[in-house]
Design a protein around this motif. Structure first.
Motif, PDB file in Angstrom:
ATOM      1  N   ASN A  85       0.851  -1.188   0.000  1.00 18.13           N
ATOM      2  CA  ASN A  85       0.000   0.000   0.000  1.00 18.13           C
ATOM      3  C   ASN A  85       0.885   1.236   0.000  1.00 18.13           C
ATOM      4  O   ASN A  85       2.089   1.163   0.278  1.00 18.13           O
ATOM      5  CB  ASN A  85      -0.988   0.014   1.176  1.00 18.13           C
ATOM      6  CG  ASN A  85      -0.332   0.343   2.503  1.00 18.13           C
ATOM      7  OD1 ASN A  85       0.855   0.612   2.587  1.00 18.13           O
ATOM      8  ND2 ASN A  85      -1.114   0.314   3.567  1.00 18.13           N
ATOM      9  N   ARG A  86       0.324   2.359  -0.366  1.00 16.03           N
ATOM     10  CA  ARG A  86       1.039   3.641  -0.344  1.00 16.03           C
ATOM     11  C   ARG A  86       0.233   4.608   0.514  1.00 16.03           C
ATOM     12  O   ARG A  86      -1.008   4.587   0.502  1.00 16.03           O
ATOM     13  CB  ARG A  86       1.204   4.204  -1.757  1.00 16.03           C
ATOM     14  CG  ARG A  86       1.953   3.303  -2.722  1.00 16.03           C
ATOM     15  CD  ARG A  86       3.398   3.054  -2.325  1.00 16.03           C
ATOM     16  NE  ARG A  86       4.221   4.241  -2.379  1.00 16.03           N
ATOM     17  CZ  ARG A  86       5.039   4.522  -3.412  1.00 16.03           C
ATOM     18  NH1 ARG A  86       5.120   3.690  -4.456  1.00 16.03           N
ATOM     19  NH2 ARG A  86       5.771   5.604  -3.401  1.00 16.03           N
ATOM     20  N   MET A  87       0.937   5.452   1.250  1.00 21.28           N
ATOM     21  CA  MET A  87       0.272   6.425   2.100  1.00 21.28           C
ATOM     22  C   MET A  87       0.663   7.834   1.690  1.00 21.28           C
ATOM     23  O   MET A  87       1.799   8.076   1.274  1.00 21.28           O
ATOM     24  CB  MET A  87       0.628   6.202   3.570  1.00 21.28           C
ATOM     25  CG  MET A  87      -0.069   4.998   4.177  1.00 21.28           C
ATOM     26  SD  MET A  87      -0.259   5.155   5.975  1.00 21.28           S
ATOM     27  CE  MET A  87       1.379   5.632   6.495  1.00 21.28           C
ATOM     28  N   ASP A  88      -0.269   8.742   1.841  1.00 23.76           N
ATOM     29  CA  ASP A  88      -0.078  10.150   1.511  1.00 23.76           C
ATOM     30  C   ASP A  88      -0.001  10.932   2.816  1.00 23.76           C
ATOM     31  O   ASP A  88      -0.946  10.926   3.608  1.00 23.76           O
ATOM     32  CB  ASP A  88      -1.250  10.630   0.660  1.00 23.76           C
ATOM     33  CG  ASP A  88      -1.131  12.099   0.275  1.00 23.76           C
ATOM     34  OD1 ASP A  88      -0.162  12.748   0.695  1.00 23.76           O
ATOM     35  OD2 ASP A  88      -2.017  12.580  -0.446  1.00 23.76           O
ATOM     36  N   GLY A  89       1.128  11.594   3.045  1.00 24.81           N
ATOM     37  CA  GLY A  89       1.292  12.353   4.273  1.00 24.81           C
ATOM     38  C   GLY A  89       0.262  13.450   4.435  1.00 24.81           C
ATOM     39  O   GLY A  89      -0.205  13.722   5.537  1.00 24.81           O
ATOM     40  N   GLN A  90      -0.135  14.075   3.334  1.00 26.65           N
ATOM     41  CA  GLN A  90      -1.131  15.131   3.416  1.00 26.65           C
ATOM     42  C   GLN A  90      -2.492  14.569   3.808  1.00 26.65           C
ATOM     43  O   GLN A  90      -3.251  15.200   4.541  1.00 26.65           O
ATOM     44  CB  GLN A  90      -1.236  15.865   2.083  1.00 26.65           C
ATOM     45  CG  GLN A  90      -2.143  17.090   2.121  1.00 26.65           C
ATOM     46  CD  GLN A  90      -1.672  18.125   3.126  1.00 26.65           C
ATOM     47  OE1 GLN A  90      -0.527  18.564   3.081  1.00 26.65           O
ATOM     48  NE2 GLN A  90      -2.555  18.524   4.039  1.00 26.65           N
ATOM     49  N   ALA A  91      -2.799  13.362   3.321  1.00 21.65           N
ATOM     50  CA  ALA A  91      -4.071  12.726   3.693  1.00 21.65           C
ATOM     51  C   ALA A  91      -4.117  12.490   5.195  1.00 21.65           C
ATOM     52  O   ALA A  91      -5.163  12.678   5.836  1.00 21.65           O
ATOM     53  CB  ALA A  91      -4.242  11.419   2.926  1.00 21.65           C
ATOM     54  N   ALA A  92      -2.992  12.057   5.768  1.00 22.61           N
ATOM     55  CA  ALA A  92      -2.942  11.850   7.219  1.00 22.61           C
ATOM     56  C   ALA A  92      -3.121  13.169   7.956  1.00 22.61           C
ATOM     57  O   ALA A  92      -3.853  13.244   8.957  1.00 22.61           O
ATOM     58  CB  ALA A  92      -1.616  11.199   7.608  1.00 22.61           C
ATOM     59  N   ALA A  93      -2.462  14.223   7.474  1.00 24.92           N
ATOM     60  CA  ALA A  93      -2.582  15.534   8.117  1.00 24.92           C
ATOM     61  C   ALA A  93      -4.020  16.050   8.041  1.00 24.92           C
ATOM     62  O   ALA A  93      -4.548  16.607   9.011  1.00 24.92           O
ATOM     63  CB  ALA A  93      -1.625  16.522   7.463  1.00 24.92           C
ATOM     64  N   ASP A  94      -4.666  15.847   6.903  1.00 21.41           N
ATOM     65  CA  ASP A  94      -6.048  16.296   6.751  1.00 21.41           C
ATOM     66  C   ASP A  94      -6.979  15.506   7.673  1.00 21.41           C
ATOM     67  O   ASP A  94      -7.912  16.067   8.249  1.00 21.41           O
ATOM     68  CB  ASP A  94      -6.497  16.131   5.300  1.00 21.41           C
ATOM     69  CG  ASP A  94      -5.781  17.074   4.348  1.00 21.41           C
ATOM     70  OD1 ASP A  94      -5.179  18.064   4.837  1.00 21.41           O
ATOM     71  OD2 ASP A  94      -5.803  16.814   3.137  1.00 21.41           O
ATOM     72  N   ARG A  95      -6.719  14.224   7.806  1.00 17.71           N
ATOM     73  CA  ARG A  95      -7.612  13.373   8.597  1.00 17.71           C
ATOM     74  C   ARG A  95      -7.504  13.661  10.093  1.00 17.71           C
ATOM     75  O   ARG A  95      -8.513  13.672  10.816  1.00 17.71           O
ATOM     76  CB  ARG A  95      -7.304  11.902   8.329  1.00 17.71           C
ATOM     77  CG  ARG A  95      -8.313  10.936   8.974  1.00 17.71           C
ATOM     78  CD  ARG A  95      -7.988   9.485   8.647  1.00 17.71           C
ATOM     79  NE  ARG A  95      -9.054   8.599   9.059  1.00 17.71           N
ATOM     80  CZ  ARG A  95     -10.064   8.222   8.285  1.00 17.71           C
ATOM     81  NH1 ARG A  95     -10.131   8.652   7.043  1.00 17.71           N
ATOM     82  NH2 ARG A  95     -11.004   7.411   8.741  1.00 17.71           N
ATOM     83  N   PHE A  96      -6.269  13.915  10.556  1.00 20.49           N
ATOM     84  CA  PHE A  96      -6.047  14.019  11.991  1.00 20.49           C
ATOM     85  C   PHE A  96      -5.764  15.441  12.463  1.00 20.49           C
ATOM     86  O   PHE A  96      -5.472  15.673  13.628  1.00 20.49           O
ATOM     87  CB  PHE A  96      -4.896  13.100  12.400  1.00 20.49           C
ATOM     88  CG  PHE A  96      -5.146  11.659  12.053  1.00 20.49           C
ATOM     89  CD1 PHE A  96      -6.287  11.007  12.487  1.00 20.49           C
ATOM     90  CD2 PHE A  96      -4.246  10.949  11.270  1.00 20.49           C
ATOM     91  CE1 PHE A  96      -6.533   9.687  12.169  1.00 20.49           C
ATOM     92  CE2 PHE A  96      -4.470   9.623  10.946  1.00 20.49           C
ATOM     93  CZ  PHE A  96      -5.621   8.988  11.391  1.00 20.49           C
ATOM     94  N   GLY A  97      -5.836  16.401  11.553  1.00 29.11           N
ATOM     95  CA  GLY A  97      -5.671  17.789  11.954  1.00 29.11           C
ATOM     96  C   GLY A  97      -4.238  18.224  12.141  1.00 29.11           C
ATOM     97  O   GLY A  97      -3.968  19.218  12.824  1.00 29.11           O
ATOM     98  N   GLY A  98      -3.305  17.522  11.524  1.00 28.17           N
ATOM     99  CA  GLY A  98      -1.897  17.898  11.625  1.00 28.17           C
ATOM    100  C   GLY A  98      -1.026  16.795  11.081  1.00 28.17           C
ATOM    101  O   GLY A  98      -1.473  15.658  10.897  1.00 28.17           O
ATOM    102  N   PRO A  99       0.252  17.105  10.813  1.00 28.49           N
ATOM    103  CA  PRO A  99       1.146  16.113  10.220  1.00 28.49           C
ATOM    104  C   PRO A  99       1.678  15.120  11.237  1.00 28.49           C
ATOM    105  O   PRO A  99       1.636  15.348  12.451  1.00 28.49           O
ATOM    106  CB  PRO A  99       2.287  16.977   9.676  1.00 28.49           C
ATOM    107  CG  PRO A  99       2.349  18.117  10.649  1.00 28.49           C
ATOM    108  CD  PRO A  99       0.914  18.400  11.019  1.00 28.49           C
TER     109      PRO A  99
END
Length: 410
Positions: A85-99
């Motif tokens: 799988n591949r993960m997007d750091g921006q997607a994580a930041a958007d989901r959790f409110g920060g990087p």
């Protein structure tokens, strides 16, 4: 001035964070660290938005983010290099409110130490809990220089906590999880690489960049408790991971034998009945040691620290003749009620993830990899849901350090 006293036993990440939060609330704080210097255990630490928000409470979140590498991009691979799988750091930041960020533990320890008053931290100061105290008596911590009385004692003395054994002598304590971990920080080993975690059969490897150009790598493998390599731990890494995909072999070769840290993993399989007794509070690994599979050990210690300061109450003098620690015992009960259910659930979730990562049967591993790859294609970002309820946590109040410059000594 009838200022309440807090003694923190242990100068790690959780203990220093608790000391800062209590100091900013008006407590007179002393940190006792048995080591001769504040030398962090481990190589690097990943901080999710939950821990960063806790650090924001004491005015240090911005400084930590400034000195960290933005993590979260990358993904999960097989030993042969195939991406599951591949993960997007921006997607994580958007989901959790920060990087998600990564920094060296020494950097974090330095930031925390510099936020405390001169003289607050005593190194080379072994301490034992003499009396946990109660409603009508202070707690007592014994040191080589004499006994210290305090309205609050914070036991941040790690997995093998002596304070925990005093408070709960019948509890079995942490148990071996079945895995050994290795950690190393090396210079950039040549060609660029994509950050990744790689799962094999009973083995795991991760490689992540630090902001200063160095590389942090960690590994985990199933082996008996207390086992040691016949030669050295770098040679053991070469045997276990030397034929895995690039850059794993390059990272191993860039390491020195003495630079490889090796520790067995322990977890609090049986939860404690409480995280306090009398005027003593347990935080971090002393309270809820967990597997590193969710990267939450240090994060939860930081959460503990600011929640403890919140419930312990402000340290302003209550007036002539009044108890400087009034409300501390009831505040610690609220701390247990706040933290024990959350951290117990995270310990269990980390254990489940560890079992999945450390699967070693050929059929089981093939099925695991097939499911991870298939689900990731069908539901992009599904892996991030594993951190719902963890990384999106918010502290009980916004800030203690409003208007206080980062790192200012009080």
């Amino acid at each position: 001035m009838n200022q309440p006293r807090a003694v923190v036993v242990g100068g790690g990440i959780g203990g220093l964070t608790a000391a800062i939060a209590l100091h900013q609330r008006g407590w007179a704080v002393t940190v006792l660290e048995r080591a001769p210097a504040l030398t962090p255990v481990g190589a690097a630490i990943g901080l999710m938005p939950n821990a960063q928000r806790a650090l924001d409470v004491i005015g240090l979140g911005g400084r930590v983010r400034e000195l960290s590498a933005w993590q979260g991009a990358g993904g999960l691979r097989t030993p042969g290099g195939r991406w599951l799988n591949r993960m997007d750091g921006q997607a994580a930041a958007d989901r959790f409110g920060g990087p998600l960020v990564l920094l060296h533990r020494a950097t974090l320890i330095g930031i925390l130490r510099d936020a405390l008053p001169d003289g607050a931290v005593r190194t080379g100061a072994a301490a034992t809990l003499g009396d946990p105290g109660g409603d009508r008596r202070t707690a007592v911590v014994d040191t080589a220089e004499g006994a210290l009385e305090a309205e609050l004692v914070v036991a941040a003395d790690g997995i093998h906590s002596a304070a925990r054994r005093v408070l709960f002598p019948g509890h079995p304590g942490p148990a071996y999880a079945g895995y050994t971990t290795w950690r190393v920080v090396v210079p950039t080993p040549g060609r660029p690489f994509a950050p990744h975690e790689t799962w094999g059969r009973g083995r795991l490897w991760g490689t992540q960049p630090l902001k200063d150009g160095r590389v942090y790598a960690y590994a985990m493998a199933v082996r008996p408790a207390g086992a040691h390599a016949p030669d050295d731990e770098r040679a053991e890494l070469r045997r276990l991971f030397g034929d895995w995909h690039d850059p794993v072999p390059r990272v191993i070769e860039a390491a020195t034998a003495e630079g490889v840290l090796c520790h067995d993993v322990h977890e609090m399989r049986v939860p404690l009945p409480a995280y306090h007794r009398g005027r003593v509070a347990l935080i971090g690994d002393a309270a809820h040691a967990m597997q590193p599979t969710l990267a939450q050990g240090g994060n939860q210690a930081i959460e503990d620290a600011v929640v403890l300061a919140h419930h312990a109450g402000p340290g302003a003098a209550p007036g002539p003749g009044a108890d400087a620690g009034a409300g501390t015992v009831s505040g610690l009960a609220a701390y247990t009620a706040d933290r024990l259910p959350r951290t117990t659930a995270i310990v269990r979730q980390a254990r489940r993830t560890g079992r999945l990562a450390a699967a070693d049967g050929a059929v089981t591993v093939a099925l695991r990899d097939h499911l991870v790859a298939g689900v990731s294609r069908l539901v992009p970002g599904l892996v991030l849901r594993n951190f719902d309820g963890i990384a999106d946590w918010r502290p009980p109040r916004r800030t203690y350090a409003s208007g206080t410059p980062r790192g200012q000594r009080g």
